[in-house]
Write a protein that holds these residues in place. Structure first.
Motif, PDB file in Angstrom:
ATOM      1  N   THR B   9       0.833  -1.200   0.000  1.00  0.00           N
ATOM      2  CA  THR B   9       0.000   0.000   0.000  1.00  0.00           C
ATOM      3  C   THR B   9       0.863   1.244   0.000  1.00  0.00           C
ATOM      4  O   THR B   9       1.951   1.265   0.524  1.00  0.00           O
ATOM      5  CB  THR B   9      -0.919   0.033   1.229  1.00  0.00           C
ATOM      6  OG1 THR B   9      -0.125  -0.279   2.360  1.00  0.00           O
ATOM      7  CG2 THR B   9      -2.053  -0.917   1.088  1.00  0.00           C
ATOM      8  N   ASP B  18      -5.365   5.344  -6.756  1.00  0.00           N
ATOM      9  CA  ASP B  18      -3.920   5.185  -6.706  1.00  0.00           C
ATOM     10  C   ASP B  18      -3.502   3.758  -6.430  1.00  0.00           C
ATOM     11  O   ASP B  18      -2.479   3.285  -6.903  1.00  0.00           O
ATOM     12  CB  ASP B  18      -3.343   6.081  -5.605  1.00  0.00           C
ATOM     13  CG  ASP B  18      -3.502   7.532  -5.977  1.00  0.00           C
ATOM     14  OD1 ASP B  18      -3.573   7.800  -7.184  1.00  0.00           O
ATOM     15  OD2 ASP B  18      -3.560   8.362  -5.062  1.00  0.00           O
ATOM     16  N   ALA B  21      -3.372  -0.200  -9.030  1.00  0.00           N
ATOM     17  CA  ALA B  21      -2.297  -0.998  -9.609  1.00  0.00           C
ATOM     18  C   ALA B  21      -1.761  -1.998  -8.581  1.00  0.00           C
ATOM     19  O   ALA B  21      -1.504  -3.156  -8.892  1.00  0.00           O
ATOM     20  CB  ALA B  21      -1.182  -0.086 -10.088  1.00  0.00           C
ATOM     21  N   TRP B  22      -1.607  -1.491  -7.336  1.00  0.00           N
ATOM     22  CA  TRP B  22      -1.104  -2.395  -6.300  1.00  0.00           C
ATOM     23  C   TRP B  22      -2.070  -3.543  -6.071  1.00  0.00           C
ATOM     24  O   TRP B  22      -1.650  -4.687  -5.880  1.00  0.00           O
ATOM     25  CB  TRP B  22      -0.892  -1.622  -5.004  1.00  0.00           C
ATOM     26  CG  TRP B  22       0.408  -0.885  -4.999  1.00  0.00           C
ATOM     27  CD1 TRP B  22       0.576   0.452  -4.942  1.00  0.00           C
ATOM     28  CD2 TRP B  22       1.712  -1.450  -5.071  1.00  0.00           C
ATOM     29  NE1 TRP B  22       1.909   0.756  -4.976  1.00  0.00           N
ATOM     30  CE2 TRP B  22       2.630  -0.389  -5.049  1.00  0.00           C
ATOM     31  CE3 TRP B  22       2.194  -2.757  -5.131  1.00  0.00           C
ATOM     32  CZ2 TRP B  22       3.993  -0.572  -5.096  1.00  0.00           C
ATOM     33  CZ3 TRP B  22       3.565  -2.951  -5.187  1.00  0.00           C
ATOM     34  CH2 TRP B  22       4.450  -1.866  -5.167  1.00  0.00           C
ATOM     35  N   LYS B  24      -4.049  -4.804  -8.151  1.00  0.00           N
ATOM     36  CA  LYS B  24      -3.886  -5.765  -9.235  1.00  0.00           C
ATOM     37  C   LYS B  24      -2.713  -6.690  -8.939  1.00  0.00           C
ATOM     38  O   LYS B  24      -2.755  -7.885  -9.205  1.00  0.00           O
ATOM     39  CB  LYS B  24      -3.626  -5.014 -10.550  1.00  0.00           C
ATOM     40  CG  LYS B  24      -4.874  -4.494 -11.207  1.00  0.00           C
ATOM     41  CD  LYS B  24      -4.519  -3.909 -12.560  1.00  0.00           C
ATOM     42  CE  LYS B  24      -5.608  -2.954 -13.029  1.00  0.00           C
ATOM     43  NZ  LYS B  24      -5.122  -2.075 -14.102  1.00  0.00           N
ATOM     44  N   PHE B  25      -1.645  -6.083  -8.372  1.00  0.00           N
ATOM     45  CA  PHE B  25      -0.484  -6.904  -8.098  1.00  0.00           C
ATOM     46  C   PHE B  25      -0.723  -7.933  -7.017  1.00  0.00           C
ATOM     47  O   PHE B  25      -0.323  -9.082  -7.130  1.00  0.00           O
ATOM     48  CB  PHE B  25       0.698  -6.025  -7.718  1.00  0.00           C
ATOM     49  CG  PHE B  25       1.639  -5.967  -8.839  1.00  0.00           C
ATOM     50  CD1 PHE B  25       2.402  -7.087  -9.152  1.00  0.00           C
ATOM     51  CD2 PHE B  25       1.718  -4.856  -9.630  1.00  0.00           C
ATOM     52  CE1 PHE B  25       3.236  -7.072 -10.230  1.00  0.00           C
ATOM     53  CE2 PHE B  25       2.544  -4.836 -10.701  1.00  0.00           C
ATOM     54  CZ  PHE B  25       3.310  -5.935 -11.011  1.00  0.00           C
TER      55      PHE B  25
END
Lengths: 672, 154
Positions: B9, B18, B21-22, B24-25
Motif C-alpha cells: 500500500t 492510486d 495498480a497495487w 492488481k499486483f
C-alpha cells in the motif's frame, strides 16, 4: 594437550561471544553513554575469531600430526592421506564441520566489525548482537553436543581416514563454499534486524550489507555447482543434480536469496517494498538455518525421523526463535516500512521485479514442498509418501523457463512506466533470431518441446542482454569517439552493478543451454567388450584395447582400461576409465574418463572385469551434450558477480550523463 | 487490504484509484500462489511414491505389489551379487543392520555397481514390488558417503 587447548579456546570463544551480545545490548540501552560498552562488545566479537582460529588450528595440527587418540582425528584422518586432505578433514565429519562453520561465522562477523561504520553507527550494537547470537548457537552445539575434541581411552595405530569418495578437489572446496554462503547470509540478516530494532529504516542497512550479500550469494552458488561437479566426476551416474533433500536444502535459500538480491533494487531506486525486503532476508536466513537443520539432523532422508541426532530438537528451537524474533520486529515496525512511492504502472521495471520475486518465491516454495512432502504426508495422512525425482523436473522446469525469459525482458523496461513501442523495438531482433533458431532446430529433427523452449529462450535472452552492452557501447563510441572496446570497457566500469548483473544474466543463459542440452539429450549405453571389440553411441565408437592393473603405494589397487574413441572412423581420443580400490577402507572408487568439448562430454565408466577375465570388460557410456556450458556459465557468473561487487569510486554519481542508454531506456534511466 | 499488504500500500491518505495498480499486483500474487498450490497438489498425485521400511513393505505386501514405492534399508552382509557382464545387481536389505528380519531382495538392471555398495551400507531404491516378492528397482541411491560413520579399530 592440543585437544585441551582447542577445547579451552573454543569455550573462551563462546564466553567472549556471550559477552559481546550482552555488552552490545547494554550499550544500546544506555544510548550515548553506552559507547564504551559497544566498543567493548565490538572488540569482543572480533576476538572470537582468533580464539576459534586457535581452536581450528589445534584441530588441523592434530589432523596433520595424526593424534589418533582424539576420536574425531581417528575417524576422518589417516597417516597415508596427503596434507591438503588432512586439512580438509577438518570439515570431513559432523563435529569438525560444525567447528569450522563457527569459525567461518566468526570470521565474517569480525570482518564486518572492521568496516567503516560512520553514519551506520546506530546499527552497530544490534549487528553485533545478532551475529554473536548466531555464533553462540553453533558454538553451543560444538561444545556440548558434537565436540570434535573428545578422546578415546586408547590410542589407535592409525585413523580410518576420510572416505575415499570424498577425496576429490570438488569435495574439498564444496563444503567450505556452502558454509561461506550459508553463514554469509547472517550478515545481511543481522543488518536488517539492526535496522528494525534501531528504527533506522532508510536504505543504509541495504547499502551497508550489499557486498556481504553478494559474497554470500556467490559462495552459495559455487557451493551448489561444485557439489554437482563432484557428483558428476565421482559418483559415475552421468548426472549432476538429483533433487536429493540435501541438495534442495542449499537450493531453497539460494532461491530466496536471489529474490532478495533483486528486490532490494526497487527499494534503493523507488523506496518501495521495504517490508517485503525485510521479510525476504529474514526468510532467506530462516531457510539457511532450516537447510542446515535438514542436512544435519537426517530428518528427511531417514525413515526414522528424529531418532538420529541430538542436534535436531535444538535446531528446531533455534528456527522457532529466529522466526519469532523476525516476525515480532517486522510487525512492530510495519508502519514505518510503508512505501514512499506507489506503483505507477503494471508495465514497468518495478512490476517486472515483482514478478521476478513471485517466481523465485514460487520456486522456493515448490522445492520446499517437494522436500518436506514425506513429513507433510506423515503428519496429515499418517503415511510417508515421497515425490519422484521426475516431479521436480516437471514442476520446476516451466517456472525456471519463466524466470529466464523474464531475465531477458525486465532489464529493457524502464522504471515507473515502460513504453510498449520501445520494448517492441528492442525485442524485435532477439525474437526474430530465437524464432529462426527454433525453426532451424525443428528442421534438424529436434522434437522435444522442452528443448525447443529451452534453446529458444536462451537465444532470446542471450541476444537481448548482449544488445544492451552493444547499444550502450555504440552510443558511447558515437558521442565520445572512443573505440568500441574502450567504450564497452568504460560503460561497464562506470556502472558495474548494472553490467555485472547483466554478465551474471548471460552466465545463467549459458547454464540454461547446458542444462537443456544435457537434460533432454543425454544418451547412454552399456555392454561387455572383448579386447578389440567396439560399441557405438551417438556417432561415437569405442574400441576396447586392454586393461592394466597395479598397486599404488600401500593404499590402493588400480585397474585401468584403455579405450580408443572414434568418430567417423577417425580416432579422436584415448580414454582411460579406471577403478581404484582403497585397501584400508575396502572401498572402490570409480573414476570415469571423459572427453570434454564445447559440444558434449563423452563419458566412459569401467563397470567390471574381474568375473569376465582380462580379455573382456564392461563399460557404461554416457553422451552429455552441451554440459560444459553449465560449467563455463559458472565461471562467467563468478566474473559477473565480482564486477558487480567491485568497489567503485564513482558509485554515487549518476552515469546517465555519459551514457544514453540506447533506444529503450532513455527516460529516467539510472543505476540498477 | 489487511496488514500483510503493508508493503503494497502506498502512503496514508491515498485515493482508491492510486492503489488500483497495487491491488492488481496483490491479486496477481494471489492468483500465482493459488495456481502454484493447484499445480503442486495435482502433480504430486501422479508422482507420489510410498516411502516404506522393509518391515512395512512386508506387512502390506498384498496391497503394495505393483505400486510405486521408495524403500530404504541396510544391505545384508554377503548378499550382494553383481553380474558385470550384463550389469545385473541383486542384494538384500533389512531395516536394521545385522538384524535377523526377513530381508527384501532388491533387483536392478543396467546400472554400474555403486562404489558405496557394501555390506551394511544404506540403500535407497525406487521401484515396484513384484509378485515373487522381489523389489524391481528403477533407481538406486546409496546414502551420501559424507554421513558414513566409521568404526575405529584398536
Amino acid at each position: 594437550m592440543l585437544a585441551d587447548i582447542g577445547l579451552i579456546s573454543l569455550v573462551l570463544g563462546l564466553a567472549t561471544a556471550v559477552y559481546a551480545a550482552v555488552a552490545s545490548l547494554v550499550g544500546a540501552r544506555q544510548g550515548v553513554r553506552g559507547e564504551a560498552w559497544i566498543a567493548s562488545a565490538r572488540n569482543a566479537l572480533v576476538a572470537v575469531w582468533p580464539l576459534l582460529t586457535i581452536s581450528c588450528g589445534a584441530m588441523i595440527w592434530m589432523l596433520i600430526a595424526g593424534d589418533f587418540q582424539v576420536e574425531y582425528v581417528a575417524s576422518v584422518a589417516s597417516r597415508e592421506m596427503p596434507v591438503f586432505l588432512k586439512v580438509a578433514a577438518l570439515w570431513g565429519g559432523q563435529a569438525g564441520s560444525l567447528l569450522f562453520w563457527s569459525w567461518v561465522a566468526a570470521a565474517f562477523s569480525a570482518l564486518v566489525m572492521f568496516r567503516k561504520w560512520g553514519s551506520d553507527k546506530a546499527l552497530l550494537p544490534y549487528v553485533i548482537a545478532v551475529s554473536a547470537a548466531t555464533e553462540i548457537f553453533f558454538m553451543l552445539l560444538v561444545v556440548f553436543i558434537e565436540t570434535p575434541f573428545g578422546k578415546l581411552d586408547f590410542v589407535p595405530q592409525n585413523g580410518s581416514g576420510m572416505n575415499p569418495l570424498l577425496r576429490h578437489a570438488g569435495m574439498v572446496i564444496h563444503p567450505p563454499m556452502l558454509y561461506l554462503g550459508f553463514v554469509g547470509f547472517t550478515i545481511p540478516y543481522a543488518f536488517a534486524m539492526a535496522a528494525l530494532i534501531s528504527g533506522r529504516l532508510s536504505d543504509e542497512w541495504i547499502h551497508a550489507s550489499r557486498r556481504w550479500t553478494l559474497a554470500a550469494w556467490l559462495f552459495l552458488t559455487l557451493g551448489l555447482v561444485l557439489g554437482g561437479r563432484w557428483a558428476y566426476d565421482v559418483l559415475g551416474w552421468g548426472g549432476y543434480w538429483a533433487w536429493d533433500p540435501v541438495e534442495n536444502a542449499a537450493l531453497i535459500p539460494w532461491l530466496a536469496g536471489t529474490a532478495y538480491l533483486h528486490s532490494v533494487m526497487i527499494q534503493e531506486k523507488r523506496g518501495m517494498l521495504k517490508f517485503w525486503n525485510m521479510a525476504l532476508i529474514s526468510l532467506t536466513y530462516g531457510l539457511v538455518v532450516l537447510g542446515t537443520f535438514l542436512t544435519r539432523s537426517g530428518i528427511i532422508s531417514s525413515v526414522h525421523a528424529f531418532a538420529r541426532s541430538a542436534i535436531g530438537p535444538l535446531f528446531f528451537g533455534y528456527i522457532a526463535l529466529v522466526s519469532g524474533f523476525s516476525v515480532y520486529w517486522l510487525l512492530r515496525r510495519r508502519a514505518a516500512l510503508r512505501a514512499e512511492h506507489r506503483l505507477d504502472s503494471i508495465f514497468s521495471r518495478e512490476s517486472a521485479f515483482l514478478v521476478n520475486n513471485f517466481l523465485f518465491i514460487a520456486l522456493a516454495l515448490t522445492v520446499l514442498y517437494g522436500t518436506l512432502f514425506p513429513l507433510i504426508t506423515e503428519l496429515f495422512a499418517g503415511e510417508k509418501i515421497t515425490l519422484r525425482v521426475g516431479w521436480y523436473n516437471q514442476v520446476t522446469g516451466p517456472q525456471m523457463a519463466a524466470v529466464v525469459l523474464l531475465m531477458g525482458i525486465a532489464p529493457l523496461l524502464s522504471w515507473r512506466r515502460a513504453s510498449a513501442r520501445r520494448l517492441g523495438r528492442a525485442l524485435f531482433l532477439p525474437t526474430l533470431v530465437s524464432i529462426l533458431l527454433v525453426v532451424f532446430l525443428i528442421l534438424q529433427d529436434v522434437r522435444s518441446l522442452g528443448a525447443l523452449i529451452g534453446f529458444g529462450i536462451s537465444a532470446f535472452v542471450g541476444l537481448a542482454t548482449i544488445l544492451e552492452f552493444w547499444q550502450a557501447a555504440r552510443a558511447r563510441r558515437r558521442t565520445r569517439g572512443e573505440s568500441f572496446l574502450v567504450a564497452l570497457n568504460r560503460i561497464v566500469v562506470r556502472n558495474r552493478r548494472r553490467y555485472g548483473g547483466y554478465l551474471v544474466h548471460l552466465s545463467i543463459v549459458l547454464m540454461t543451454i547446458g542444462i537443456t542440452g544435457s537434460y533432454f539429450y543425454q544418451q547412454e549405453t552399456q555392454g561387455a567388450l572383448r579386447r578389440g571389440e567396439t560399441m557405438t553411441l551417438g556417432g561415437f565408437t569405442i574400441l576396447y584395447e586392454g586393461l592394466d592393473e597395479w598397486q599404488e603405494g600401500e593404499e590402493m589397487f588400480v585397474s585401468e582400461a584403455t579405450v580408443a574413441v572414434y568418430r567417423d572412423k577417425e580416432q579422436i581420443a584415448t580414454l582411460k576409465p579406471r577403478r581404484e580400490f582403497y585397501i584400508g577402507h575396502q572401498q572402490p572408487v570409480t573414476i570415469p574418463a571423459v572427453r570434454s568439448t564445447v559440444g558434449e562430454d563423452f563419458y566412459v565408466i569401467l563397470v567390471g572385469w574381474e568375473q569376465i577375465g582380462p580379455d573382456q570388460a564392461t563399460f557404461k557410456v554416457y553422451l552429455n551434450p552441451l554440459i560444459n556450458w553449465l560449467w563455463a556459465g559458472t565461471l562467467m557468473l563468478i566474473v559477473g558477480t565480482l564486477v558487480a561487487a567491485w568497489p567503485s569510486r564513482r558509485a554515487r554519481l549518476p552515469v546517465s550523463a555519459a551514457y544514453r542508454p540506447g533506444m529503450i531506456l532513455t527516460e529516467k534511466t539510472s543505476i540498477v | 487490504m489487511t496488514r500483510t499488504s503493508d508493503w503494497t500500500t502506498s502512503a496514508v491518505g491515498e485515493t482508491s484509484g492510486d492503489s488500483r495498480a497495487w491491488i492488481k499486483f496483490v491479486m496477481g500474487g494471489v492468483v500465482i500462489l493459488v495456481a502454484l498450490a493447484v499445480v503442486l497438489y495435482s502433480t504430486s498425485q501422479g508422482n507420489a511414491q510410498y516411502f516404506l521400511t522393509v518391515g512395512e513393505l512386508h506387512d502390506r505386501q498384498a496391497e503394495m505389489v505393483g505400486k510405486d514405492v521408495r524403500i530404504t534399508g541396510f544391505v545384508v552382509a554377503d548378499s550382494i551379487s553383481y553380474d558385470a557382464r550384463i550389469l545385473h545387481l541383486e542384494f538384500d536389505i533389512v531395516d536394521q543392520a545385522g538384524s535377523d528380519q526377513e530381508p527384501l531382495r532388491i533387483v536392478i538392471d543396467g546400472e554400474p555397481l555403486p562404489d558405496q555398495m557394501d555390506d551394511e551400507a544404506q540403500a535407497i531404491a525406487e521401484g515396484r514390488l513384484q509378485t515373487d516378492g522381489t523389489f524391481l528397482a528403477e533407481t538406486l541411491m546409496m546414502k551420501c558417503a559424507s554421513k558414513y560413520d566409521v568404526e575405529i579399530e584398536e
